[in-house]
Motif scaffolding. Structure first.
Motif, PDB file in Angstrom:
ATOM      1  N   GLY A  15       0.815  -1.210   0.000  1.00 18.82           N
ATOM      2  CA  GLY A  15       0.000   0.000   0.000  1.00 18.82           C
ATOM      3  C   GLY A  15       0.844   1.253   0.000  1.00 18.82           C
ATOM      4  N   ILE A  16       1.928   1.248   0.781  1.00 18.27           N
ATOM      5  CA  ILE A  16       2.833   2.402   0.810  1.00 18.27           C
ATOM      6  C   ILE A  16       3.456   2.621  -0.555  1.00 18.27           C
ATOM      7  N   HIS A  17       3.945   1.527  -1.160  1.00 23.77           N
ATOM      8  CA  HIS A  17       4.576   1.652  -2.480  1.00 23.77           C
ATOM      9  C   HIS A  17       3.558   2.119  -3.521  1.00 23.77           C
ATOM     10  N   SER A  18       2.332   1.651  -3.411  1.00 23.90           N
ATOM     11  CA  SER A  18       1.294   2.081  -4.358  1.00 23.90           C
ATOM     12  C   SER A  18       1.022   3.570  -4.216  1.00 23.90           C
ATOM     13  N   ARG A  19       1.021   4.053  -2.986  1.00 23.35           N
ATOM     14  CA  ARG A  19       0.805   5.496  -2.781  1.00 23.35           C
ATOM     15  C   ARG A  19       1.990   6.299  -3.311  1.00 23.35           C
ATOM     16  N   PHE A  20       3.191   5.777  -3.141  1.00 20.90           N
ATOM     17  CA  PHE A  20       4.357   6.448  -3.713  1.00 20.90           C
ATOM     18  C   PHE A  20       4.232   6.537  -5.237  1.00 20.90           C
ATOM     19  N   VAL A  21       3.807   5.448  -5.859  1.00 21.28           N
ATOM     20  CA  VAL A  21       3.627   5.448  -7.315  1.00 21.28           C
ATOM     21  C   VAL A  21       2.593   6.497  -7.711  1.00 21.28           C
ATOM     22  N   ALA A  22       1.490   6.563  -6.963  1.00 22.10           N
ATOM     23  CA  ALA A  22       0.421   7.514  -7.284  1.00 22.10           C
ATOM     24  C   ALA A  22       0.905   8.961  -7.198  1.00 22.10           C
ATOM     25  N   ARG A  23       1.917   9.222  -6.376  1.00 22.92           N
ATOM     26  CA  ARG A  23       2.467  10.578  -6.229  1.00 22.92           C
ATOM     27  C   ARG A  23       3.527  10.894  -7.280  1.00 22.92           C
ATOM     28  N   THR A  24       3.909   9.901  -8.060  1.00 27.91           N
ATOM     29  CA  THR A  24       5.004  10.080  -9.017  1.00 27.91           C
ATOM     30  C   THR A  24       4.444  10.371 -10.407  1.00 27.91           C
ATOM     31  N   LEU A 102      16.395  -0.795  -5.119  1.00 29.27           N
ATOM     32  CA  LEU A 102      16.116   0.162  -4.053  1.00 29.27           C
ATOM     33  C   LEU A 102      15.921  -0.589  -2.745  1.00 29.27           C
ATOM     34  N   VAL A 103      16.761  -0.266  -1.754  1.00 24.91           N
ATOM     35  CA  VAL A 103      16.753  -0.990  -0.487  1.00 24.91           C
ATOM     36  C   VAL A 103      15.798  -0.327   0.504  1.00 24.91           C
ATOM     37  N   LYS A 104      14.899  -1.132   1.079  1.00 23.59           N
ATOM     38  CA  LYS A 104      13.994  -0.652   2.115  1.00 23.59           C
ATOM     39  C   LYS A 104      14.772  -0.461   3.428  1.00 23.59           C
ATOM     40  N   PRO A 105      14.326   0.483   4.270  1.00 20.18           N
ATOM     41  CA  PRO A 105      13.300   1.501   4.010  1.00 20.18           C
ATOM     42  C   PRO A 105      13.915   2.683   3.264  1.00 20.18           C
ATOM     43  N   PHE A 106      13.073   3.458   2.622  1.00 17.40           N
ATOM     44  CA  PHE A 106      13.552   4.605   1.859  1.00 17.40           C
ATOM     45  C   PHE A 106      12.506   5.702   1.913  1.00 17.40           C
ATOM     46  N   GLU A 107      12.944   6.911   1.633  1.00 22.38           N
ATOM     47  CA  GLU A 107      12.045   8.059   1.610  1.00 22.38           C
ATOM     48  C   GLU A 107      11.479   8.255   0.210  1.00 22.38           C
ATOM     49  N   PHE A 108      10.400   9.009   0.147  1.00 21.87           N
ATOM     50  CA  PHE A 108       9.752   9.240  -1.145  1.00 21.87           C
ATOM     51  C   PHE A 108      10.674   9.931  -2.132  1.00 21.87           C
ATOM     52  N   ASP A 109      11.476  10.891  -1.671  1.00 18.88           N
ATOM     53  CA  ASP A 109      12.366  11.609  -2.585  1.00 18.88           C
ATOM     54  C   ASP A 109      13.313  10.654  -3.304  1.00 18.88           C
ATOM     55  N   ASP A 110      13.826   9.652  -2.581  1.00 19.68           N
ATOM     56  CA  ASP A 110      14.732   8.683  -3.188  1.00 19.68           C
ATOM     57  C   ASP A 110      13.983   7.819  -4.196  1.00 19.68           C
ATOM     58  N   PHE A 111      12.775   7.399  -3.825  1.00 23.24           N
ATOM     59  CA  PHE A 111      11.926   6.639  -4.736  1.00 23.24           C
ATOM     60  C   PHE A 111      11.618   7.446  -5.988  1.00 23.24           C
ATOM     61  N   LEU A 112      11.249   8.700  -5.797  1.00 21.54           N
ATOM     62  CA  LEU A 112      10.894   9.576  -6.918  1.00 21.54           C
ATOM     63  C   LEU A 112      12.049   9.717  -7.894  1.00 21.54           C
ATOM     64  N   ALA A 113      13.250   9.930  -7.375  1.00 18.44           N
ATOM     65  CA  ALA A 113      14.411  10.126  -8.248  1.00 18.44           C
ATOM     66  C   ALA A 113      14.651   8.903  -9.119  1.00 18.44           C
ATOM     67  N   ARG A 114      14.565   7.725  -8.539  1.00 19.88           N
ATOM     68  CA  ARG A 114      14.798   6.506  -9.311  1.00 19.88           C
ATOM     69  C   ARG A 114      13.691   6.256 -10.322  1.00 19.88           C
ATOM     70  N   MET A 115      12.451   6.541  -9.931  1.00 22.27           N
ATOM     71  CA  MET A 115      11.340   6.330 -10.856  1.00 22.27           C
ATOM     72  C   MET A 115      11.422   7.288 -12.038  1.00 22.27           C
ATOM     73  N   GLN A 116      11.874   8.488 -11.793  1.00 21.00           N
ATOM     74  CA  GLN A 116      12.016   9.431 -12.904  1.00 21.00           C
ATOM     75  C   GLN A 116      13.131   8.991 -13.850  1.00 21.00           C
TER      76      GLN A 116
END
Length: 222
Positions: A15-24, A102-116
């Motif tokens: 659910g957390i990862h899905s919300r991160f995706v929705a914000r990206t 991407l190693v857990k746990p991580f912040e959204f900013d780190d997730f966002l950078a990799r997804m971009q």
């Protein structure tokens, strides 16, 4: 939009990862899977553009899922999102064609950078014959911001995205930059002020509006 399949056996983490995706920007969740078998079936049924794949699943490892996808001829993008830090697992993911690890746990900013980065790679290779610069971007070419020079709390991947946004726009406020990259104004300003401190950017004060002057940033000419 790039459709994302989230694969994690912990429904709260999924659910957390899905919300991160929705914000990206540029991505949307098309499904979630809790086992390897379910992930393989949903990949075949949904044809996602990207899979966020945990290593530890109840029936098989995420690395086996990755190998099965490649053996079946699937070229779907895969980002390993896991707590597994074993070097052999990282090598297996790399050799299997994972785009990021991407190693857990991580912040959204780190997730966002990799997804971009992933989005840039996927969209670059979706068109015709790319030039060398586009190929370099797709393969994660060298960045101009040294990771070792960044202060604590700043991500080299996000720093590169902010630097590229600044180069493209030629002049940005922190709010403008945050909107382009997907960061808060405060986070964007931290990166921009770092570039000023390092001599990579200049800042001017815009007194055109009432109240405090707006700080506007420009890349420093090479």
């Amino acid at each position: 939009m790039i459709g994302v399949l989230v694969v994690d056996d912990d429904f709260m983490v999924a659910g957390i990862h899905s919300r991160f995706v929705a914000r990206t920007p540029g991505f949307e969740v098309v499904g979630t899977a809790r086992t390897g078998a379910e992930a393989l079936r949903m990949c075949a049924d949904l044809d996602p553009g990207l899979v966020l794949l945990d290593v530890h699943l109840p029936d098989m490892s995420g690395l086996e899922v990755l190998q099965s996808l490649r053996a079946a001829g699937s070229a779907v993008g895969v980002v390993m999102v896991t707590a597994e830090r074993d070097a052999e697992a990282v090598r297996t993911a790399l050799h299997g064609g994972a785009m990021q690890y991407l190693v857990k746990p991580f912040e959204f900013d780190d997730f966002l950078a990799r997804m971009q980065r992933v989005r840039e790679s996927l969209t670059t290779l979706a068109g015709g014959a790319p030039d060398q610069a586009a190929i370099d971007r797709a393969f994660g070419g060298p960045t101009s911001v040294a990771a070792t020079a960044l202060p604590k709390g700043l991500s080299p991947e996000t720093a590169q995205l902010v630097q590229e946004a600044l180069a493209d726009a030629r002049e940005l406020s922190a709010a403008d930059c945050g909107e382009r990259v997907g960061l808060s104004r405060v986070s964007a300003r931290r990166y921009l002020e770092y570039f000023v401190d390092q001599g990579l950017a200049t800042v001017r004060l815009n007194y055109g509006n009432a109240g405090r002057p707006e700080r506007r940033y420009r890349p420093r000419p090479v």
